[in-house]
Design an enzyme around this catalytic site. Structure first.
Site, short mmCIF file in Angstrom:
data_model
loop_
_atom_site.label_atom_id
_atom_site.label_comp_id
_atom_site.label_asym_id
_atom_site.label_seq_id
_atom_site.Cartn_x
_atom_site.Cartn_y
_atom_site.Cartn_z
N ARG A 20 33.76 58.58 15.50
CA ARG A 20 32.38 58.12 15.57
C ARG A 20 31.48 59.13 16.29
O ARG A 20 30.29 58.86 16.50
CB ARG A 20 32.31 56.76 16.27
CG ARG A 20 33.04 55.68 15.51
CD ARG A 20 32.98 54.31 16.15
NE ARG A 20 33.79 53.38 15.40
CZ ARG A 20 33.36 52.66 14.35
NH1 ARG A 20 32.09 52.78 13.97
NH2 ARG A 20 34.15 51.84 13.71
N LYS A 70 43.89 68.76 22.76
CA LYS A 70 43.21 68.98 24.05
C LYS A 70 43.94 69.98 24.94
O LYS A 70 43.31 70.71 25.70
CB LYS A 70 43.02 67.65 24.78
CG LYS A 70 42.04 66.72 24.07
CD LYS A 70 41.82 65.42 24.82
CE LYS A 70 40.88 64.51 24.04
NZ LYS A 70 40.59 63.26 24.77
N ASP A 107 36.22 63.41 29.61
CA ASP A 107 36.83 62.09 29.40
C ASP A 107 36.77 61.22 30.66
O ASP A 107 36.37 60.05 30.62
CB ASP A 107 38.28 62.23 28.96
CG ASP A 107 38.41 62.67 27.51
OD1 ASP A 107 37.50 62.37 26.72
OD2 ASP A 107 39.42 63.31 27.18
N ARG A 160 57.70 62.23 31.90
CA ARG A 160 56.36 62.72 31.58
C ARG A 160 55.37 62.31 32.67
O ARG A 160 54.45 63.07 33.00
CB ARG A 160 55.89 62.19 30.23
CG ARG A 160 56.59 62.82 29.05
CD ARG A 160 55.81 62.57 27.77
NE ARG A 160 54.53 63.26 27.78
CZ ARG A 160 53.53 62.98 26.94
NH1 ARG A 160 53.66 62.01 26.03
NH2 ARG A 160 52.40 63.65 26.99
N GLY A 248 37.38 50.58 25.15
CA GLY A 248 36.92 51.89 25.58
C GLY A 248 35.74 52.46 24.80
O GLY A 248 35.49 53.67 24.88
#
Length: 289
Positions: A20, A70, A107, A160, A248
């Site tokens: 979007r 990213k 972000d 992780r 979000g």
């Protein structure tokens, strides 16, 4: 007289058809009187660097970067990173300046701005961040800067989560408020004031495999994903006792507003754009004739 071509911007990802961002930046441009073209670029999984190089070589001025690129964007702009991008180890905003590629991460700023809009607990709050990918990397610094009293990273693969913590500490981000664990260790006795889902689980119509009794009285839940209906994580959170659950979409608009400011030196008002996107989501999908 030949008219100059409008300034060109884009979002690059794989997949990217659902993005979007063109709608958001077009609305920001109309709001601020800017003339621009904003496109979607689908980069091959092994062709991100070439796609970025071709875009800027053709006169492009700025790129937003979405999954899964990213970390590659961070490497491309490694010589000219903003403090936020350096701390996060991930980049979602690229531009050329003085002949060099620059990178920032907006972000986390977009997330915190939306949490404040929603009156979600931040200053002095106990916060659980679910996921250890690029979205979590961008959120750590802004959440700590917002004054949370405790911040835990919980990830399906505990290694992780521990790696993200180690990477953060290696960048000089050592902080006694921060720890990391697997999903099974996500809970604390007093409950969390805010739980943020930074995984993409909702895209698969699923919620993270979290233990029960995560939420303190009056707690908020926030899913970085969004949709026309409450996401699976939002439904899970309300069933587990969260007082409020949010998606979000506001973060998406907020991070875009920060990118727009970087590129244009103008700070748009995200609220009418967020309202327009909510209307878009509520509109029934067109059925082909």
């Amino acid at each position: 007289m030949t008219l100059a071509a409008p300034a060109r911007y884009a979002v690059v990802g794989n997949p990217v058809a659902h993005s979007r961002s063109p709608r958001i930046h077009t609305l920001f441009a109309a709001q601020t009187g800017k003339t621009l073209v904003y496109e979607k670029l689908a980069a091959p999984l092994d062709g991100f660097t070439a796609t970025v190089a071709d875009f800027f070589a053709a006169g492009g001025l700025g790129l937003n970067v979405t999954v899964p690129f990213k970390l590659e964007a961070h490497a491309l702009a490694a010589r000219h990173l903003s403090p936020r991008a350096r701390a996060a180890g991930a980049v979602n905003t690229l531009w050329r300046q003085d002949g060099a590629l620059h990178g920032c991460n907006t972000d986390g700023v977009g997330l915190v701005a939306d949490l404040k809009r929603l009156d979600a607990p931040l200053d002095g709050a106990r916060v659980l961040l679910v996921g250890a990918g690029g979205a979590s990397r961008g959120a750590l610094g802004p959440l700590l800067d917002a004054g949370c009293a405790r911040l835990r990273i919980a990830n399906r693969t505990e290694a992780r989560a521990l790696q993200l913590l180690a990477d953060w500490q290696a960048q000089g981000g050592s902080d006694t408020r921060l720890d990391a664990t697997g999903l099974a260790g996500a809970g604390i006795a007093q409950g969390w004031d805010l739980v943020i889902n930074a995984t993409a689980s909702s895209l698969a119509d699923a919620a993270p495999d979290l233990p029960a009794a995560l939420y303190a009285a009056g707690a908020h839940a926030y899913d970085m994903m969004y949709g026309a209906a409450p996401t699976p994580f939002m439904r899970q959170a309300r069933a587990d006792g969260a007082a409020q659950a949010h998606d979000g979409l506001g973060m998406l608009v907020g991070q875009a507003a920060e990118s727009f400011h970087i590129w244009h030196g103008l700070r748009p008002d995200p609220l009418p754009v967020l309202a327009a996107l909510r209307e878009d989501l509520a509109r029934p999908a067109e059925v082909p004739a």
